[in-house]
Enzyme design. Sequence first.
Site, PDB file in Angstrom:
ATOM      1  CG  HIS A  82      -1.155   4.458   8.625  1.00  0.00           C
ATOM      2  ND1 HIS A  82       0.338   4.327   8.265  1.00  0.00           N
ATOM      3  CD2 HIS A  82      -1.798   3.154   8.189  1.00  0.00           C
ATOM      4  CE1 HIS A  82       0.368   2.975   7.522  1.00  0.00           C
ATOM      5  NE2 HIS A  82      -0.843   2.381   7.556  1.00  0.00           N
ATOM      6  CE  LYS A 140       0.875   5.663   4.164  1.00  0.00           C
ATOM      7  NZ  LYS A 140       1.097   6.652   5.293  1.00  0.00           N
ATOM      8  CG  HIS A 145       0.532   2.323   1.974  1.00  0.00           C
ATOM      9  ND1 HIS A 145       1.595   2.577   2.835  1.00  0.00           N
ATOM     10  CD2 HIS A 145       0.178   1.150   2.814  1.00  0.00           C
ATOM     11  CE1 HIS A 145       1.746   1.889   4.115  1.00  0.00           C
ATOM     12  NE2 HIS A 145       0.749   1.051   4.094  1.00  0.00           N
ATOM     13  CD  GLU A 161      -4.770   6.967  10.507  1.00  0.00           C
ATOM     14  OE1 GLU A 161      -3.828   7.632  11.001  1.00  0.00           O
ATOM     15  OE2 GLU A 161      -4.728   6.780   9.324  1.00  0.00           O
ATOM     16  CB  CYS A 176       2.482  -0.408   7.020  1.00  0.00           C
ATOM     17  SG  CYS A 176       2.255  -1.617   5.865  1.00  0.00           S
ATOM     18  CG  PHE A 200      -0.705  -6.629   7.318  1.00  0.00           C
ATOM     19  CD1 PHE A 200      -2.079  -6.036   7.318  1.00  0.00           C
ATOM     20  CD2 PHE A 200      -0.254  -7.246   6.050  1.00  0.00           C
ATOM     21  CE1 PHE A 200      -2.808  -5.982   6.105  1.00  0.00           C
ATOM     22  CE2 PHE A 200      -0.905  -7.258   4.936  1.00  0.00           C
ATOM     23  CZ  PHE A 200      -2.353  -6.292   4.958  1.00  0.00           C
TER      24      PHE A 200
END
Length: 404
Positions: free
Chosen positions: A297, A327, A332, A308, A161, A391
């Site tokens: 994010h 988002k 996402h 985060e 991502c 990831f």
Amino acid sequence: MQRVVITGIGIISCLGNDPDTVAKALYEGRSGVVLDEERLALGFASGLTGKVDFDAKARFNRKQRKTMPDFAMQACAAAMDALQHAGLDASEVRNDRNGLVFGCDSSALSAVEQVDLLRDRGETCLIGSGHIFRGLTSTITMNLNTLLKTKGVSLTISSACSSGGHAVGLASDLIALGRQERIICGGAQEINWQSICSFDALGAFSTAGDPHKASRPFDAGRDGLVPSGGAAALVLESYEAAQKRGATILGEILGYGFSSDGENISVPSSEGLSRAMSMALDHAGVQPGEIDYLNAHATSTPLGDAAEAANILRVFGEQTPPVGAIKAMTGHEFWMSGASQVVYSTLMAAHGFMAPTINFEAPDSQTEKLNILKTVREQSPKRVLCNSAGFGGSNASLVLGFGA
């Protein structure tokens, strides 16, 4: 080192397929999330998804469509829209000073389709020749290179991502170093159910009842992310090249930072992203207090948003800039999200506002110190920090500059 500016943008997302429509959706806080009943019938725990309406046949002929999955067509359309937005003719990018860098980390549907065709038809020669080009992770850049006939760099970045964020950052670095004059960059994500059923198996998706309120970044009631996709593209070029041709400069890439957590394959750390943010700020020569909008994010997962938040506080202390989580509206967008954040930030700056974080009602103990922007602010951001994380602990941060 060359200054690197943004001169064109293109976007295909669940908020719309052109900059003005998407800017209006951002301003109004309109969600692009829907419920897909087919996913529930198939056995998904969640049927929520962003919905992209895109007519590929209106943009590409049959031969072109043969070698491109849906998301590659969306990426190519966004790239061509960005070129047009930048005032560039295709003939102007057909040289070795113009290149392509896109973020993408899967092409799952084509792999499923070719296996199904083999089982149905019994011979590999009956699968069709297009699937080899549709199934590669680099399908965007190989098809776009063929369509635009650029002769410079042609790369696909795969880092989950954070792919789109790294694509913009690497493109910026190549221009700053003088290796390329202009790069069309961005990211794309397929939106079909075949590509994300394993995510659903992890229990990563929201199961909220109201699709428009399901994605709740930083909110105490968040219960998972909403999968989405589409494509985002930008034209980056050296300031000198843009000025020489009289281009309208939309913004500037001031800094790029990257890091990896070096810890868990799926659980983000409390300090990895902060190193990317600090690197981006140092590269830009910008102090934390000069950032007036942080485009987070923030995927709406309990662990991800908490991590985060800890990383943001590590960099900014308890006086954080206004924090926005797009988002909440888009879901996402996975591989494209780091690039789409740059497009969304550019649109906000151009239209004179900062988008709200919809669905944020109350923080939890991990997010309560963040300055979450709950409603639209009628102010154009001047210095924006965009975060993306993936990831494997891959992180990318970008500092953008708008206006004087």
